[in-house]
Scaffold this motif. Sequence first.
Motif, short mmCIF file in Angstrom:
data_model
loop_
_atom_site.label_atom_id
_atom_site.label_comp_id
_atom_site.label_asym_id
_atom_site.label_seq_id
_atom_site.Cartn_x
_atom_site.Cartn_y
_atom_site.Cartn_z
N LYS A 503 0.81 -1.22 0.00
CA LYS A 503 0.00 0.00 0.00
C LYS A 503 0.84 1.27 0.00
CE LYS A 503 -3.78 2.25 2.53
NZ LYS A 503 -4.63 2.19 3.74
N ASN A 504 1.90 1.27 0.80
CA ASN A 504 2.70 2.49 0.97
C ASN A 504 4.12 2.37 0.42
OD1 ASN A 504 0.57 3.78 2.43
ND2 ASN A 504 1.16 2.63 4.25
N TYR A 505 4.45 1.23 -0.18
CA TYR A 505 5.77 0.99 -0.76
C TYR A 505 6.89 1.20 0.28
CZ TYR A 505 2.91 1.29 -4.92
OH TYR A 505 1.92 1.08 -5.83
N ASP A 510 13.75 -1.49 6.13
CA ASP A 510 14.55 -0.34 5.72
C ASP A 510 13.70 0.92 5.86
OD1 ASP A 510 16.60 1.18 4.73
OD2 ASP A 510 16.03 0.88 2.64
N GLN A 511 13.27 1.21 7.10
CA GLN A 511 12.37 2.35 7.31
C GLN A 511 13.16 3.59 7.71
OE1 GLN A 511 8.46 1.95 9.07
NE2 GLN A 511 8.90 -0.19 9.52
N GLU A 539 16.98 -11.86 5.85
CA GLU A 539 17.00 -11.45 7.26
C GLU A 539 16.76 -12.65 8.17
OE1 GLU A 539 17.74 -8.59 8.60
OE2 GLU A 539 17.91 -7.37 6.79
N ALA A 540 15.83 -13.52 7.79
CA ALA A 540 15.52 -14.70 8.61
C ALA A 540 16.72 -15.64 8.68
CB ALA A 540 14.30 -15.42 8.05
N LEU A 541 17.40 -15.84 7.56
CA LEU A 541 18.56 -16.73 7.54
C LEU A 541 19.73 -16.14 8.33
CD1 LEU A 541 18.53 -18.02 3.84
CD2 LEU A 541 18.11 -19.37 5.92
#
Length: 917
Positions: A503-505, A510-511, A539-541
């Motif tokens: 919705k907001n890309y 990475d905020q 990120e999970a790995l």
Amino acid sequence: MEDTRTFRDGDVSPGCSEFQEDRSNSSDPSCVSMKSDWSMDKLLRFQGRPISTDLSDRSVSEPSWVSMQSDRSMGKNQSNLREDTHHLRDSQLDQSRFKSNLLKKFEHLYEGTGTQGNPTLLNEIYTELYITESESGEINNEHEVRQIETQSRRAATEDTAIKCNDIFRPLPGQDKAIRTVLTMGVAGIGKTVSVQKLILDWAEGKKNQDVQLIFPLPFREINLIKHKTLSLSDLLHLFFPETKKMEISSDEYKVLFIFDGLDECRLSLDFKSKVKLCNISQSASVDLLLMNLIVGNLLPSALIWITSRPAAVDLVPSECVHRVTEVRGFNDPQKEEYFRKRIGDQSLADRIISHLKSSRSLYIMCHIPVFCWISAAVLEKMLSRAENGEIPKTLTQMYTHFLILQTNIKHEKDYEKTVKDEDMILKLGKLAFEQLAKGNLIFYEEDLRECGIDETEAAVYSGFCTQIFREEAGLYQGKVFCFVHLSIQEHLAALYAHVSFTKNYINVFDQTKQSIFTKVLKQMKYNSISHLHKRAVDEALRSKNGHLDLFLRFLLGLSLEFNQTLLRELLTQTGSCSYNKEETVEFIKQKIRENHTSERSINMFHCLNELGDDSLIQEIQDYLRSGQIGETKLSSSQWSALVYVLLTSEQKMDDINLKQFIGAQNTADEVLQKLLPVIKESRSVQLSYCGVTDEGCAALASALRSNPSHLRELDLIGNKLGASGVKLLSYLLKDTHCTLETLWLSDCGVTDEGCAAVASALRSNPSHVRGLSLSGNKLGVSGVKLLSDLLKDPCCKLETLRLKDCEVTDEGCAALASALRSNPSHLRDLNLSVNKLGASGVKLLSDLLKDPRCKLETLWLYNCGVTDEGCAALASALRSNPSHLRKLDPSGNKLGVLGVKLISGLLKDPRCKLEKL
């Protein structure tokens, strides 16, 4: 007489606790019985004065000078007695009031809710949890759902279960006193409910009545006063005002402190601090108070129970803990029992159980009581009303349906119309994601403000969304917020990440503050949701403890069309991004190929399952069905797939024979390296004649050291391990957490040096091994003597010893016989075949058999040079003690006619129990 229970060096005085032994049938008075407060024969201390509660015959024990006191003095003493009696009655009233208050607080189970809603009586819904004593307090850094998947396989094993009311009671054979217990378990597994059950049973007068006071102090509530300076007495008065008139001291009350949720602790518990507090009136910071209480400086007689998720257990040093227990949730029968109690309609309960069993991933999750509750809430509604739509078969479907169910309940409650579902879900989702990234399960008002949730909104959200997000009013006045379960937090965090992107890309990983120009650029860049998925996979790995694993599964599942349709019931606009599922699937497969550890790849297969792709799994299952997997050169991704299949199979893999995977294409050492995650979860590992070398042995030993408390049997017969391999296994045997019971090392090239290593290891940790085979190894005289020294150890519990063809001579036989005479009652099976024992050796064994304490049931003497003389000695011994031996093998020896007659005569004895000759 005065109660002299004291606790020195952190130990508990044995014999004074119902936690430790049942004194109900004893002729001795119990230390304390709350069922009979008025008959306690115990000195209580009030205002510093001891008084006896036995007022019937004080003159018997009083010295003669008492009778010479003046009437005035006697009157004064009688006045003191009346005053002390009043104090006693007041104290009992205070205790009664204290119990009553705890009973009101803990008798209801707010299943998935805060204090709102319709509570259920705990005793009506309570299902016994599977709790075991953990041999190791080591931290498991896997994601908790991964732990559940492995624990669900262990729930039916032979570990001794412990009821929550018995956690301070030593198991049979344990003589150590238990003061501090640490109970670990993943989120939602039932730790807090176990605490609640113990308190309720105590408050109702059912269990542990030797304990006079129980103080439940959850860390989530202690966090609210972490900056205060106060004494332990002040802290108790703060949380339990009714104790203000009580003088809590180590010689007056036997108390239990319960610190629930160590993983939620936001205090700095510094156990290296040299600040020592010994008086409950001394003021200090809250963290110092707790540290001194746990260590035993404060109230050393107090019992301590701490609960924690596994990742936080190391906050308390192991030397401060006398027992570690593990809550493993529901085993399979307990799962069904829960649903039958929870669902009134038994026919509907059967349908729910049947549906959950049809989905392996869902049924495994039912190991967690909270997930059973979530599943029951969703499936009861869907199956009873024959609603349209597919019944949930994946975790994402189940949780999305649950979220819809809860928002529908909100509408029925007719709460403030100004609160939009979308605003609420996204704000809670932001809170869920940001706190998940920090590893927090509980939040305070400042945490909510950081996510744009003000005090009014928090009250509204927790008011109508009590089964998702709740505010808890604790014993202390303060506000604590949490999601009902970690998995609900992870689902909302994934939903927030999905909607933020589409919705907001915005990529939640990475905020940063963005200008309009940056947003336009990102909109062009983030034209496919695969971009977010790839970042989330990476990120999970990278996560050391896999804390994003379930989040990732939810995130991927939410992108499927089925779940997109469901989301439209929740959100007016979810945005739109192009999505090529195959691109994500191929990216995950590539990561599986690149990732060299099968354990980190397991969640990737769960992700593929969530996306509906089982191509790699099908390949492996085809190989397994064909029986040709050992002849197939597997790629790294196929090895990972094999591990996944074996670990998630409905078939129990407790006993794994690795021969089926070893062949022309796969060596034993390679199989060991690749299947270590499976070996770690197996109870019995069969590797006989597989070609394992010292290199494979090193990998095996490394794996077993990381999880030493699970394996019970290891068969390495016929492998050339070499001296280094045997030494590595010996290091494993020394581990105090090792519970290996049977070790087969026949024909492994073990020399006297290797035998010395094994014997040394077993001497340092002798009580766990029950069976040892060293047949076919050249042990020599020195090796046999070392084993004999081991057998002398009264802690040695060896029941089976096989030394066939080990060059045992009459000298070695003498050492063995001597050892067994000094410790004769444990050995059941002795194999000395193909050794030149000689006449003297056989006679020594015969003398052992005469010992009435000898319990030997099987004796193998094949090809040992036994003559008719030796046979006569054996027969004579068995005639004098005939009832224990069941099997005797003297074949391969020149017994002669006389020997056979002697044995035949033995068989005529009605006391003879020989079953095999």
